[in-house]
Design a protein around this motif. Sequence first.
Motif, PDB file in Angstrom:
ATOM      1  N   VAL A 291       2.766 -23.444  -3.784  1.00 48.83           N
ATOM      2  CA  VAL A 291       1.882 -24.603  -3.655  1.00 48.83           C
ATOM      3  C   VAL A 291       1.442 -24.701  -2.193  1.00 48.83           C
ATOM      4  O   VAL A 291       2.282 -24.652  -1.288  1.00 48.83           O
ATOM      5  CB  VAL A 291       2.610 -25.906  -4.066  1.00 48.83           C
TER       6      VAL A 291
ATOM      7  N   GLU B 127       0.291 -27.150   0.323  1.00 48.04           N
ATOM      8  CA  GLU B 127       0.254 -28.620   0.459  1.00 48.04           C
ATOM      9  C   GLU B 127      -0.826 -29.013   1.465  1.00 48.04           C
ATOM     10  O   GLU B 127      -0.698 -28.763   2.663  1.00 48.04           O
ATOM     11  CB  GLU B 127       1.616 -29.139   0.914  1.00 48.04           C
TER      12      GLU B 127
ATOM     13  N   VAL C 294       4.022 -33.444  -8.310  1.00 46.07           N
ATOM     14  CA  VAL C 294       2.609 -33.183  -8.008  1.00 46.07           C
ATOM     15  C   VAL C 294       1.756 -34.378  -8.424  1.00 46.07           C
ATOM     16  O   VAL C 294       2.086 -35.078  -9.382  1.00 46.07           O
ATOM     17  CB  VAL C 294       2.069 -31.918  -8.737  1.00 46.07           C
TER      18      VAL C 294
ATOM     19  N   THR D  18      -3.475 -32.215  -8.667  1.00 41.44           N
ATOM     20  CA  THR D  18      -2.740 -30.953  -8.508  1.00 41.44           C
ATOM     21  C   THR D  18      -2.155 -30.518  -9.851  1.00 41.44           C
ATOM     22  O   THR D  18      -2.100 -29.316 -10.155  1.00 41.44           O
ATOM     23  CB  THR D  18      -1.615 -31.140  -7.464  1.00 41.44           C
TER      24      THR D  18
ATOM     25  N   SER E 174      -2.570 -28.066  -3.535  1.00 35.59           N
ATOM     26  CA  SER E 174      -2.170 -29.446  -3.805  1.00 35.59           C
ATOM     27  C   SER E 174      -3.068 -30.348  -2.988  1.00 35.59           C
ATOM     28  O   SER E 174      -2.969 -30.410  -1.761  1.00 35.59           O
ATOM     29  CB  SER E 174      -0.702 -29.649  -3.454  1.00 35.59           C
TER      30      SER E 174
END
Length: 461
Positions: free
Chosen positions: A98, A100, A378, A382, A399
């Motif tokens: 992921v 971020e 999430v 996302t 995300s």
Amino acid sequence: MQFISTRGQSEPLEFSAAVEAGLAPDGGLYLPDSLPDISSKLSEWERYDYARVCFEFMRLFATDYDESELQRIIGQSYKKFADKRIAPLVQLDEKTHVLELFHGPTLAFKDFALQLLGNLYEAQIKRTGSSINVLGATSGDTGSAAIHGLLGKEGVNIFILYPDGRVSPLQERQMTTTGATNVYPISITGSFDDGQAAVKDLFGDLEFKAEYHLSAINSINLARILAQCVYYIWAWLRLPEAARANLEFVVPTGNFGNVLAGWLTQQMGLPVSSFRVATNQNDILYRLFTTGTYAVDDVKPSLAPSMDIQIASNFERFLFYKVGQNPEKVRELMKQMRETGKVDFDAFDPDSFTTSRSEDGDIERLIKEVHERYNYIVDPHTACGFQTLDPDKTSVILSTASPAKFPDVIESAIGIHPTVDSLEKLKTYPIVTYPLPADKEAIRAFIKEHVSSGEKQEEKS
Ligand SMILES: Cc1ncc(COP(=O)(O)O)c(C=O)c1O
Ligand SMILES: N[C@@H](CCOP(=O)(O)O)C(=O)O
């Protein structure tokens, strides 16, 4: 480097003029006149921090900027991020990562470009001595990120249209509780698409735009797209070499700006296999990439409200490349889309895009599944990215917002109410908003009323 309009009837401009213009006078979107090849630079960029990678990338485009000034502006733009890595890449399992993008001041990916755009505008105001009136539309995140990118900067008024009742309560508070006298959050009736259309209409009135010195913060502005390219490169640089071989970036999508930025980096030589266009139930792009037909539908409010969009502005940029960079063809297709809301593409080539769609039920299920499997939370946008990942590829899911911006959806899915102090604090501040119809004339009258003559095109004293 020069920037050209997708519709081919505007003069090519240098970077700073194209940023200032936002939308091209012919109604098209600016793109670089050629795409640089970055493939040979990647191994060197591996050693740099985020701001330096951003500078190395942006200097390829902002060729009319003094390089030390550009480097200073970029350095300043990533100072307010809560995580020193700026865009941390979190590994969930062997094939799933992921990226971020929610550690900026407003907890959404929009901060990456809008902190920078705010500082570019500030530099421009200092250089020209002329004030700016920023006009934009938001489905929740762009508005708050723009406001916070420009807050406290001299010589700027900010007008942001958002669909009343269709953004999350905390997103609304981020825009309406600043207490700043130069910030005008305008709650419109209708959807984001109606707001975006009114904004584009006003930008199309070149006399008004010039008189009121309007500037764009939406992803119609090429600076937004270029700044968003950087985190794809950054993520690729952070991945172990083996994971780079068959890589798919999975991008929760609405206005097609974010995923287009990724695709452009691939066109510039970043070795990526594919880009997943992950939509919610507003699935015009899912339908396009699965059937080859682009057909506008009504916007259906969803649990991922910032992606409640049908008319994806940046599709025009992709189209420009797909029709062999032929502006005449772009004009013809855009006219057809505007007039009929539908285009059937013969033998549509999805290029390196794959796609998925998630209904509200899927969103809650995916939040739950991700939490159970990885003990990771999430946000609803996302979550759309986790729909049917390709097991043969390494997936990097972008995300795009913090779960704390959508606590009610998270609580309903997993019984946890995520909070962040900076958002909690907003609940104690008074809301100031200006309700208006999503009508170009109403917005024009509002801007005229709130911009004093000294803040129009004239020199600031
Ligand atoms: C949280 C979030 N995720 C995804 C998107 C979709 O991004 P794009 O419109 O660039 O496709 C948006 C807004 O656009 C958003 O605010
Ligand atoms: N999701 C966005 C709306 C799209 O706007 P863009 O101009 O930033 O692509 C929002 O949250 O406002």
